[in-house]
Design an enzyme around this catalytic site. Structure first.
Site, PDB file in Angstrom:
ATOM      1  N   GLU A  52       0.825  -1.198   0.000  1.00  0.00           N
ATOM      2  CA  GLU A  52       0.000   0.000   0.000  1.00  0.00           C
ATOM      3  C   GLU A  52       0.864   1.255   0.000  1.00  0.00           C
ATOM      4  OE1 GLU A  52      -3.114   0.011  -0.480  1.00  0.00           O
ATOM      5  OE2 GLU A  52      -3.629  -2.096  -0.107  1.00  0.00           O
TER       6      GLU A  52
ATOM      7  N   ARG B 128     -16.685   9.289  14.391  1.00  0.00           N
ATOM      8  CA  ARG B 128     -16.959   8.393  15.510  1.00  0.00           C
ATOM      9  C   ARG B 128     -17.030   6.975  14.963  1.00  0.00           C
ATOM     10  NH1 ARG B 128     -18.596  10.276  20.290  1.00  0.00           N
ATOM     11  NH2 ARG B 128     -19.875   8.463  20.730  1.00  0.00           N
TER      12      ARG B 128
ATOM     13  N   CYS C  54      -7.453  -1.928   8.221  1.00  0.00           N
ATOM     14  CA  CYS C  54      -6.159  -1.943   7.529  1.00  0.00           C
ATOM     15  C   CYS C  54      -5.703  -0.514   7.206  1.00  0.00           C
ATOM     16  CB  CYS C  54      -6.259  -2.773   6.246  1.00  0.00           C
ATOM     17  SG  CYS C  54      -6.496  -4.542   6.547  1.00  0.00           S
TER      18      CYS C  54
ATOM     19  N   HIS D  90      -1.416  -5.813   1.736  1.00  0.00           N
ATOM     20  CA  HIS D  90      -2.641  -6.608   1.728  1.00  0.00           C
ATOM     21  C   HIS D  90      -2.389  -7.946   1.047  1.00  0.00           C
ATOM     22  CE1 HIS D  90      -5.667  -3.239   2.583  1.00  0.00           C
ATOM     23  NE2 HIS D  90      -6.040  -4.244   3.352  1.00  0.00           N
TER      24      HIS D  90
END
Length: 213
Positions: A78, A88, A141, A165
């Site tokens: 990535e 939130r 992730c 990943h």
């Protein structure tokens, strides 16, 4: 050099997570450099705190986090983690939303400071499908990649950090015939090749990789 490699625990009803399984197959030493492994929860904030505590307790030069991306055909280093931690976000155990600990005044995004193109090419050279990714998604992730950048920027300025990943493994797709998969052994082979490339050089190669649309 001391390298921390993390893998997420199973989530979403699965009893296995290929990220953690592949991390556990890695050797504890590569080219004379120490590899330490850490299981982290697939939970917003708790995953970050687990890594942060480890970094406070032990010096590491590199942190490489590994996570599952079902539906992908390749290992995908990535490039960037984006800040979605200003919302939130409920934890994954059904508790009240936890925002007071994950809100930060950090940048909108953090780029991995590992040689992600070099890593991608090294994985392919090892015979494992790989592709440079420009999106880590919006789940834990991406959260952990962003938070690794935030930790580097605010507490651990000398650390190198990144994220890869990995696909499903065959056991996960027996009832998902349209989903790609890869063996744990092949995933671990690709991760080892990526780590070897990092050890070889922290300078990235100059080549165009990743989607442009």
């Amino acid at each position: 050099m001391k390298i921390l490699v993390t893998g997420f625990d199973p989530f979403g009803g699965d009893t296995i997570n290929p990220a953690l399984e592949a991390v556990n197959l890695l050797p504890y030493e590569i080219q004379g450099h120490t590899i330490e492994k850490l299981e982290i929860p697939t939970v917003f904030n708790k995953s970050k705190v687990t890594i942060e505590n480890k970094l406070k307790a032990t010096h590491f030069d590199i942190v490489l986090a590994i996570g599952q991306a079902g539906g992908r055909f390749e290992l995908t280093p990535e490039r960037i983690g984006i800040n979605i931690d200003d919302a939130r976000i409920p934890d994954n155990e059904g508790n009240q939303p936890i925002d007071e600990m994950i809100q930060s005044s950090g940048d909108a995004a953090y780029f991995s400071n590992l040689p992600v193109k070099r890593m991608t090419e090294a994985i392919k050279t090892a015979g494992v499908p790989a592709r440079l990714s420009n999106t880590a998604g919006t789940f834990v992730c991406n959260h952990i990649l962003y938070q690794l950048g935030f930790l580097q920027a605010t507490q651990f300025p000398n650390i190198k950090f990144g994220f890869i990943h990995v696909p499903f493994i065959p056991e996960q797709v027996t009832d998902k015939p349209e989903q790609p998969s890869m063996s744990i052994q092949t995933i671990a082979k690709g991760l080892k090749a990526a780590l070897e490339s990092i050890i070889e050089s922290d300078e990235d190669i100059k080549v165009a990789l990743g989607e442009t649309h």
